[in-house]
Motif scaffolding. Structure first.
Motif, PDB file in Angstrom:
ATOM      1  N   GLU A   1      92.292  71.883  69.802  1.00 22.44           N
ATOM      2  CA  GLU A   1      93.669  72.367  69.790  1.00 22.44           C
ATOM      3  C   GLU A   1      94.663  71.245  69.506  1.00 22.44           C
ATOM      4  OE1 GLU A   1      96.901  74.531  72.808  1.00 22.44           O
ATOM      5  OE2 GLU A   1      94.794  74.290  73.409  1.00 22.44           O
ATOM      6  N   ARG A   2      94.493  70.116  70.172  1.00 19.35           N
ATOM      7  CA  ARG A   2      95.444  69.007  70.023  1.00 19.35           C
ATOM      8  C   ARG A   2      95.361  68.377  68.626  1.00 19.35           C
ATOM      9  NH1 ARG A   2      97.168  66.747  74.906  1.00 19.35           N
ATOM     10  NH2 ARG A   2      98.401  65.358  73.560  1.00 19.35           N
ATOM     11  N   LEU A   3      94.156  68.203  68.105  1.00 24.25           N
ATOM     12  CA  LEU A   3      94.009  67.603  66.770  1.00 24.25           C
ATOM     13  C   LEU A   3      94.534  68.533  65.688  1.00 24.25           C
ATOM     14  CD1 LEU A   3      90.484  65.914  67.057  1.00 24.25           C
ATOM     15  CD2 LEU A   3      92.722  64.784  66.969  1.00 24.25           C
ATOM     16  N   GLN A   4      94.306  69.835  65.847  1.00 21.63           N
ATOM     17  CA  GLN A   4      94.815  70.781  64.855  1.00 21.63           C
ATOM     18  C   GLN A   4      96.337  70.801  64.855  1.00 21.63           C
ATOM     19  OE1 GLN A   4      92.756  72.644  62.554  1.00 21.63           O
ATOM     20  NE2 GLN A   4      94.829  72.541  61.699  1.00 21.63           N
ATOM     21  N   THR A   5      96.924  70.731  66.059  1.00 25.27           N
ATOM     22  CA  THR A   5      98.386  70.664  66.152  1.00 25.27           C
ATOM     23  C   THR A   5      98.921  69.390  65.499  1.00 25.27           C
ATOM     24  OG1 THR A   5      98.372  71.932  68.218  1.00 25.27           O
ATOM     25  CG2 THR A   5     100.342  70.614  67.751  1.00 25.27           C
ATOM     26  N   ALA A   6      98.229  68.276  65.717  1.00 21.84           N
ATOM     27  CA  ALA A   6      98.634  67.006  65.098  1.00 21.84           C
ATOM     28  C   ALA A   6      98.584  67.106  63.578  1.00 21.84           C
ATOM     29  CB  ALA A   6      97.728  65.884  65.592  1.00 21.84           C
ATOM     30  N   ALA A   7      97.536  67.741  63.043  1.00 21.16           N
ATOM     31  CA  ALA A   7      97.405  67.903  61.593  1.00 21.16           C
ATOM     32  C   ALA A   7      98.529  68.782  61.044  1.00 21.16           C
ATOM     33  CB  ALA A   7      96.047  68.492  61.247  1.00 21.16           C
ATOM     34  N   ASP A   8      98.840  69.871  61.746  1.00 26.05           N
ATOM     35  CA  ASP A   8      99.900  70.772  61.282  1.00 26.05           C
ATOM     36  C   ASP A   8     101.258  70.063  61.289  1.00 26.05           C
ATOM     37  OD1 ASP A   8      98.041  72.777  60.994  1.00 26.05           O
ATOM     38  OD2 ASP A   8      98.471  73.721  62.927  1.00 26.05           O
ATOM     39  N   ASN A   9     101.513  69.280  62.310  1.00 26.34           N
ATOM     40  CA  ASN A   9     102.777  68.531  62.375  1.00 26.34           C
ATOM     41  C   ASN A   9     102.863  67.497  61.257  1.00 26.34           C
ATOM     42  OD1 ASN A   9     103.500  69.984  64.644  1.00 26.34           O
ATOM     43  ND2 ASN A   9     102.881  68.396  66.103  1.00 26.34           N
ATOM     44  N   PHE A  10     101.751  66.834  60.986  1.00 23.79           N
ATOM     45  CA  PHE A  10     101.712  65.847  59.903  1.00 23.79           C
ATOM     46  C   PHE A  10     101.982  66.515  58.557  1.00 23.79           C
ATOM     47  CE2 PHE A  10      99.266  63.834  56.483  1.00 23.79           C
ATOM     48  CZ  PHE A  10      99.828  62.572  56.469  1.00 23.79           C
ATOM     49  N   ILE A  11     101.370  67.662  58.326  1.00 27.01           N
ATOM     50  CA  ILE A  11     101.560  68.382  57.060  1.00 27.01           C
ATOM     51  C   ILE A  11     103.024  68.762  56.879  1.00 27.01           C
ATOM     52  CG2 ILE A  11     101.031  70.531  55.835  1.00 27.01           C
ATOM     53  CD1 ILE A  11      98.225  70.377  57.169  1.00 27.01           C
ATOM     54  N   ALA A  12     103.633  69.286  57.936  1.00 27.61           N
ATOM     55  CA  ALA A  12     105.037  69.713  57.853  1.00 27.61           C
ATOM     56  C   ALA A  12     105.961  68.539  57.550  1.00 27.61           C
ATOM     57  CB  ALA A  12     105.440  70.395  59.158  1.00 27.61           C
ATOM     58  N   ALA A  13     105.730  67.408  58.198  1.00 26.50           N
ATOM     59  CA  ALA A  13     106.604  66.249  58.007  1.00 26.50           C
ATOM     60  C   ALA A  13     106.337  65.555  56.669  1.00 26.50           C
ATOM     61  CB  ALA A  13     106.416  65.263  59.160  1.00 26.50           C
ATOM     62  N   ALA A  14     105.068  65.387  56.319  1.00 29.06           N
ATOM     63  CA  ALA A  14     104.720  64.693  55.074  1.00 29.06           C
ATOM     64  C   ALA A  14     105.168  65.480  53.844  1.00 29.06           C
ATOM     65  CB  ALA A  14     103.217  64.450  55.017  1.00 29.06           C
ATOM     66  N   SER A  15     105.170  66.802  53.939  1.00 26.85           N
ATOM     67  CA  SER A  15     105.577  67.635  52.802  1.00 26.85           C
ATOM     68  C   SER A  15     107.039  67.453  52.449  1.00 26.85           C
ATOM     69  CB  SER A  15     105.293  69.111  53.109  1.00 26.85           C
ATOM     70  OG  SER A  15     103.907  69.330  53.318  1.00 26.85           O
ATOM     71  N   LYS A  16     107.827  66.898  53.374  1.00 27.33           N
ATOM     72  CA  LYS A  16     109.249  66.684  53.122  1.00 27.33           C
ATOM     73  C   LYS A  16     109.536  65.343  52.450  1.00 27.33           C
ATOM     74  CE  LYS A  16     110.567  69.493  57.139  1.00 27.33           C
ATOM     75  NZ  LYS A  16     111.235  69.481  58.458  1.00 27.33           N
ATOM     76  N   LEU A  17     108.529  64.482  52.364  1.00 28.39           N
ATOM     77  CA  LEU A  17     108.728  63.190  51.698  1.00 28.39           C
ATOM     78  C   LEU A  17     108.850  63.401  50.193  1.00 28.39           C
ATOM     79  CD1 LEU A  17     106.176  60.944  53.636  1.00 28.39           C
ATOM     80  CD2 LEU A  17     108.663  60.991  53.883  1.00 28.39           C
ATOM     81  N   PRO A  18     109.547  62.485  49.491  1.00 25.88           N
ATOM     82  CA  PRO A  18     109.767  62.656  48.051  1.00 25.88           C
ATOM     83  C   PRO A  18     108.477  62.764  47.259  1.00 25.88           C
ATOM     84  CG  PRO A  18     111.199  60.952  48.929  1.00 25.88           C
ATOM     85  CD  PRO A  18     110.240  61.304  50.027  1.00 25.88           C
ATOM     86  N   ARG A  19     108.456  63.704  46.341  1.00 25.53           N
ATOM     87  CA  ARG A  19     107.359  63.872  45.385  1.00 25.53           C
ATOM     88  C   ARG A  19     107.730  63.138  44.097  1.00 25.53           C
ATOM     89  NH1 ARG A  19     103.468  65.875  48.650  1.00 25.53           N
ATOM     90  NH2 ARG A  19     104.792  65.054  50.282  1.00 25.53           N
ATOM     91  N   VAL A  20     106.821  63.105  43.178  1.00 23.55           N
ATOM     92  CA  VAL A  20     107.094  62.531  41.857  1.00 23.55           C
ATOM     93  C   VAL A  20     106.780  63.583  40.802  1.00 23.55           C
ATOM     94  CG1 VAL A  20     106.711  60.139  42.490  1.00 23.55           C
ATOM     95  CG2 VAL A  20     104.780  61.536  41.800  1.00 23.55           C
ATOM     96  N   SER A  21     107.364  63.394  39.613  1.00 23.76           N
ATOM     97  CA  SER A  21     107.146  64.355  38.534  1.00 23.76           C
ATOM     98  C   SER A  21     105.743  64.257  37.963  1.00 23.76           C
ATOM     99  CB  SER A  21     108.175  64.115  37.420  1.00 23.76           C
ATOM    100  OG  SER A  21     108.081  62.791  36.927  1.00 23.76           O
TER     101      SER A  21
END
Length: 306
Positions: A106-126
């Motif tokens: 449960e804790r590791l899955q929550t950590a992964a979901d939080n990481f995905i949500a935050a990392a997805s907001k970082l700048p992408r490139v074309s």
């Protein structure tokens, strides 16, 4: 000491020799501390390997984690900060304490979901723009390899053909579809009268930051290949080739006269057919009629002279 060494061997065997998303950002020592108290609920025994398997499944083989980590240049540091923020508090909380595998899940899955949500907001490139050039700005971080994927295009771009008339002005623009660094240097070279990409055939003509090469009055001697090579920090990042064909002015004039002469040879002296809807043009008299008229005029002239 022996226990720690044995655990390191276990980590290496479980994760393999290659790096992956979790190992890119979390130290092995922290992984060992995190997994120390993993309990297999079914048998109520400590099972550290099961914890490493969870990490591998939840982070390393999770396509959502991999995709979220595909950030632009320089943002891998922020990825590490985001994952550390999720994992390190757990390391301190779980170290040398027993916790059931369901708690870890449960804790590791929550950590992964939080990481995905935050990392997805970082700048992408074309991304990479074909077909040529070293595009550092287009590189994307790959957390499977813990490296940035380069575009892997050749430096040499395909030829571009240019046709100009003798004595006219020629302008060649060194343009690329991707972002260029601020410290760029542009070197123009020419291979006279040849279509080539061989380095030893070119002679440097200008160097600076100007991406426009201009010839005020183009002569036949200007025909050949023009190369624009862009550097950044002493490294070549792209080479563009332009083959300039110069058409002699006399040939161009001759072509126009040839077209007029061809019109004069149409049957019965007719010009090209008029477009539909245009008023009909007058027909020239036939050669036979012209001959008869000329003969009659000459006969009248002889008679008048007696």
């Amino acid at each position: 000491m022996c226990t720690s060494a044995l655990c390191l061997v276990c980590v290496s065997l479980l994760f393999g020799t290659s790096l992956s998303c979790f190992q890119c950002f979390v130290d092995v020592s922290d992984s060992l501390r995190l997994c120390w108290g993993h309990i297999l609920t079914e048998h109520n025994v400590r099972y550290v390997d099961g914890c490493f398997m969870k990490l591998d499944r939840i982070f390393n083989k999770n396509e959502r984690v991999i995709e979220a980590a595909r950030v632009g240049g320089g943002y891998d540091k922020q990825l590490k900060e985001l994952l550390d923020a999720e994992i390190l508090p757990m390391v301190e909380e779980f170290h040398e304490k027993l916790n059931k595998d369901t708690v870890y899940e449960e804790r590791l899955q929550t950590a992964a979901d939080n990481f995905i949500a935050a990392a997805s907001k970082l700048p992408r490139v074309s991304g990479c723009i074909p077909p040529c050039g070293f595009q550092s700005a287009g590189a994307v971080y790959n957390c499977i390899t813990c490296r940035y994927d380069s575009c892997e295009f050749p430096l040499d771009c395909p030829f571009k053909e240019m046709n100009v008339t003798e004595n006219s002005r020629s302008q060649i623009w060194c343009e690329v579809p991707f972002h260029l660094p601020d410290d760029m240097e542009v070197i123009w070279s020419v291979a006279e009268e040849e279509k080539t990409q061989l380095v030893d055939q070119f002679k440097e003509v200008t160097a600076g930051v100007d991406r426009l090469y201009s010839i005020p009055s183009t002569s036949l001697q200007h025909q050949g290949t023009y190369k624009c090579e862009i550097y950044s920090g002493q490294h070549s990042i792209v080479r563009l080739y332009y083959y300039l064909t110069v058409t002699p002015q006399v040939v161009e004039g001759h072509t126009e006269l040839q077209e007029i002469f061809d019109l004069s040879l149409l049957p019965e002296g007719r010009l090209l057919p008029e477009p539909a809807g245009s008023p009909p043009s007058l027909l020239l008299p036939s050669p036979l009629l012209l001959t008869a008229c000329l003969t009659a005029l000459l006969l009248l002239l002889f008679l008048s002279l007696g």
